[in-house]
Write a protein that holds these residues in place. Structure first.
Motif, PDB file in Angstrom:
ATOM      1  N   LYS A 108      -6.314  11.418   0.599  1.00 40.27           N
ATOM      2  CA  LYS A 108      -5.118  11.366  -0.239  1.00 40.27           C
ATOM      3  C   LYS A 108      -5.194  10.214  -1.241  1.00 40.27           C
ATOM      4  O   LYS A 108      -5.853   9.203  -1.004  1.00 40.27           O
ATOM      5  CB  LYS A 108      -3.872  11.210   0.634  1.00 40.27           C
ATOM      6  N   ASP A 109      -4.490  10.390  -2.371  1.00 38.68           N
ATOM      7  CA  ASP A 109      -4.438   9.330  -3.375  1.00 38.68           C
ATOM      8  C   ASP A 109      -3.625   8.160  -2.843  1.00 38.68           C
ATOM      9  O   ASP A 109      -2.528   8.337  -2.292  1.00 38.68           O
ATOM     10  CB  ASP A 109      -3.818   9.843  -4.678  1.00 38.68           C
ATOM     11  N   ARG A 110      -4.163   6.974  -3.033  1.00 36.67           N
ATOM     12  CA  ARG A 110      -3.528   5.754  -2.527  1.00 36.67           C
ATOM     13  C   ARG A 110      -3.640   4.658  -3.572  1.00 36.67           C
ATOM     14  O   ARG A 110      -4.649   4.572  -4.286  1.00 36.67           O
ATOM     15  CB  ARG A 110      -4.211   5.322  -1.227  1.00 36.67           C
ATOM     16  N   ASN A 141     -11.097   1.302   1.724  1.00 34.55           N
ATOM     17  CA  ASN A 141     -10.066   2.203   2.245  1.00 34.55           C
ATOM     18  C   ASN A 141     -10.083   2.316   3.763  1.00 34.55           C
ATOM     19  O   ASN A 141      -9.333   3.102   4.339  1.00 34.55           O
ATOM     20  CB  ASN A 141     -10.203   3.590   1.627  1.00 34.55           C
ATOM     21  N   SER A 155       0.835  -1.195   0.000  1.00 33.51           N
ATOM     22  CA  SER A 155       0.000   0.000   0.000  1.00 33.51           C
ATOM     23  C   SER A 155       0.874   1.251   0.000  1.00 33.51           C
ATOM     24  O   SER A 155       1.810   1.355   0.808  1.00 33.51           O
ATOM     25  CB  SER A 155      -0.916   0.004   1.229  1.00 33.51           C
ATOM     26  N   LYS A 208      -9.054   6.476  -2.884  1.00 34.87           N
ATOM     27  CA  LYS A 208      -8.794   7.590  -1.982  1.00 34.87           C
ATOM     28  C   LYS A 208      -8.688   7.036  -0.571  1.00 34.87           C
ATOM     29  O   LYS A 208      -9.576   6.292  -0.122  1.00 34.87           O
ATOM     30  CB  LYS A 208      -9.931   8.617  -2.036  1.00 34.87           C
ATOM     31  N   ASP A 209      -7.613   7.382   0.144  1.00 35.36           N
ATOM     32  CA  ASP A 209      -7.497   6.954   1.525  1.00 35.36           C
ATOM     33  C   ASP A 209      -8.535   7.689   2.354  1.00 35.36           C
ATOM     34  O   ASP A 209      -9.152   8.658   1.900  1.00 35.36           O
ATOM     35  CB  ASP A 209      -6.088   7.246   2.034  1.00 35.36           C
ATOM     36  N   THR A 235       0.500   5.520  -0.034  1.00 38.77           N
ATOM     37  CA  THR A 235      -0.331   6.719   0.042  1.00 38.77           C
ATOM     38  C   THR A 235       0.545   7.931  -0.253  1.00 38.77           C
ATOM     39  O   THR A 235       1.602   8.109   0.351  1.00 38.77           O
ATOM     40  CB  THR A 235      -0.968   6.849   1.433  1.00 38.77           C
ATOM     41  N   TRP A 284      -6.249   1.821  -7.576  1.00 37.57           N
ATOM     42  CA  TRP A 284      -6.241   3.149  -6.965  1.00 37.57           C
ATOM     43  C   TRP A 284      -7.487   3.396  -6.141  1.00 37.57           C
ATOM     44  O   TRP A 284      -8.563   2.857  -6.427  1.00 37.57           O
ATOM     45  CB  TRP A 284      -6.145   4.231  -8.038  1.00 37.57           C
ATOM     46  N   ASP A 339      -2.972   0.361  -3.907  1.00 39.36           N
ATOM     47  CA  ASP A 339      -2.664  -0.905  -3.237  1.00 39.36           C
ATOM     48  C   ASP A 339      -2.419  -1.992  -4.280  1.00 39.36           C
ATOM     49  O   ASP A 339      -3.040  -1.992  -5.355  1.00 39.36           O
ATOM     50  CB  ASP A 339      -3.820  -1.356  -2.336  1.00 39.36           C
TER      51      ASP A 339
END
Length: 405
Positions: A204-206, A385, A166, A199-200, A168, A197, A208
């Motif tokens: 924020k963009d995350r 998320n 993962s 959003k956390d 972030t 992809w 995994d």
């Protein structure tokens, strides 16, 4: 009781930043060098590609001017061939490159990182047989904005079979495809896996990465982040060049049956124990689906105000023992001696999975980060998320989350 999570351990946000993993009991609330050539002549990028005596020519060659990160590095053996080339910077690392036929030219393929100083060391041989050597350095323009990724798991760790990779990011990623192309996960034994992809929870963009099925015990996994010089969109450049290795431990899997009010714990397919538990009561039901162990803490305080519970349902419990965190939203497995008599009989918590102190201590000793805990027969499947809810997304849908199609 569903509590505000402890902050997940921050794992080595590299580049100019370095955050250190922490575990605490908290409220759930270069020198430039002219090239040395066998003939003693001066080599510079201003010379013709083939004119002049044998020499190694480096482009870019001006050590004083800042170089655009969009430029490629070219090392040319004029009147000869190259035997070795290294272009490196202390932060971003070593550039990759390709050779021309006959090894007379080396061209970089890794993007340059912004605000970095690179050292070039090249060796070769003139067509007459004499040695060619060159050292040089150049610096790149500083980026107006840079990004880094906070990644899990940490280098050198052993984690459970459900642990995804993962990352972030600290800045919005507009060109997700450009970033994803520079992320790679390999495993031994090999697995089918994919990036996705999201959003956390903090917006924020995350991204995994998970296998189609749980990792096999003993698998060696490597994450490569070649983000130095990558434009994430709008001139926001990456600075990280990292290789992160970790391994997969025993398959410790736990299943909570809300109807039966039990938790069955197995290791490598063999049932160890079935424990009596009490999960969330009506209105505070425990999340359904698979959650992944995020942290382990021997003792914490649980205050309902941290998760917005007031009034008649409010609580403030100190010294809650043997706490296994499953979600950032505050789901734990823990000892709940105040619910003695309810285990296996009544679901009476505010969303956590409670059990006797003895059973909780035993469970604490069995599980590790990345182990899955699956709840069945409850309601409201845990969000993807909310910690690592990755396993609650079917494989076809998960793959569609990739920016590369």
């Amino acid at each position: 009781m569903r509590q505000r999570p402890m902050a997940r351990p921050v794992r080595r946000i590299v580049g100019p930043l370095a955050l250190v993993a922490s575990a605490a009991l908290v409220l759930a609330a270069c020198t430039s060098g002219g090239g040395k050539v066998d003939s003693g002549s001066k080599a510079s990028g201003s010379e013709g590609k083939n004119a002049g005596p044998p020499a190694i020519v480096v482009e870019p060659a001006d050590a004083n001017a800042k170089v655009s990160v969009g430029r490629k590095v070219t090392i040319r053996a004029r009147g000869g061939s190259l035997s070795s080339v290294e272009v490196s910077s202390p932060g971003p690392g070593v550039l990759s490159g390709t050779w021309s036929k006959g090894k007379s030219v080396w061209t970089s393929t890794t993007p340059l990182a912004p605000g970095a100083t690179y050292t070039v060391t090249a060796n070769g041989k003139a067509s007459g047989g004499s040695a060619l050597n060159k050292t040089a350095s150049f610096s790149t323009e500083a980026a107006k904005s840079t990004f880094v990724g906070e990644y899990y798991p940490d280098k050198g760790t052993k984690v459970g079979v459900a642990m995804p990779v993962s990352i972030t990011f600290n800045k919005p990623i507009s060109d997700k495809a450009a970033v994803e192309r520079k992320l790679k996960v390999t495993a031994s034994p090999a697995v089918e896996g994919a990036w996705s992809w999201m959003k956390d929870r903090n917006g924020k963009d995350r991204i995994d990465y998970r296998p189609q099925k749980y990792w096999k015990s003993g698998t060696a996994v490597t994450l490569r982040m070649d983000l130095a010089g990558v434009d994430a969109g709008g001139g926001v450049y990456g600075t990280q060049q990292r290789v992160v290795n970790f391994t997969i431990g025993d398959a410790v899997t736990s299943t909570v049956d809300v109807n039966r009010k039990t938790m069955t714990v197995a290791r490598n397919g063999r049932t160890l124990r079935t424990l009596k538990v009490s999960s969330g009561k009506k209105g505070f039901e425990t999340w359904n689906g698979t959650m992944v162990v995020l942290s382990k803490v021997p003792t914490i305080r649980m205050n309902s105000r941290t998760v917005g519970i007031f009034g008649a349902e409010a609580y403030n419990l100190g010294s809650v023992k043997w706490d296994i965190q499953l979600t950032p939203s505050g789901t734990y497995v823990h000892a709940a001696p105040w619910n003695a008599g309810k285990f296996g009989v009544v679901n009476g918590s505010h969303g956590c999975i409670g059990m006797s102190t003895g059973d909780a201590k035993w469970f604490f000793g069995q599980v590790n980060l990345g182990d899955p805990v699956t709840v069945v027969h409850s309601v409201d499947t845990v969000a993807v998320n909310n910690g690592y809810g990755d396993w609650n997304v079917d494989w076809a849908t998960w793959k569609k989350g990739s920016a590369l199609g």
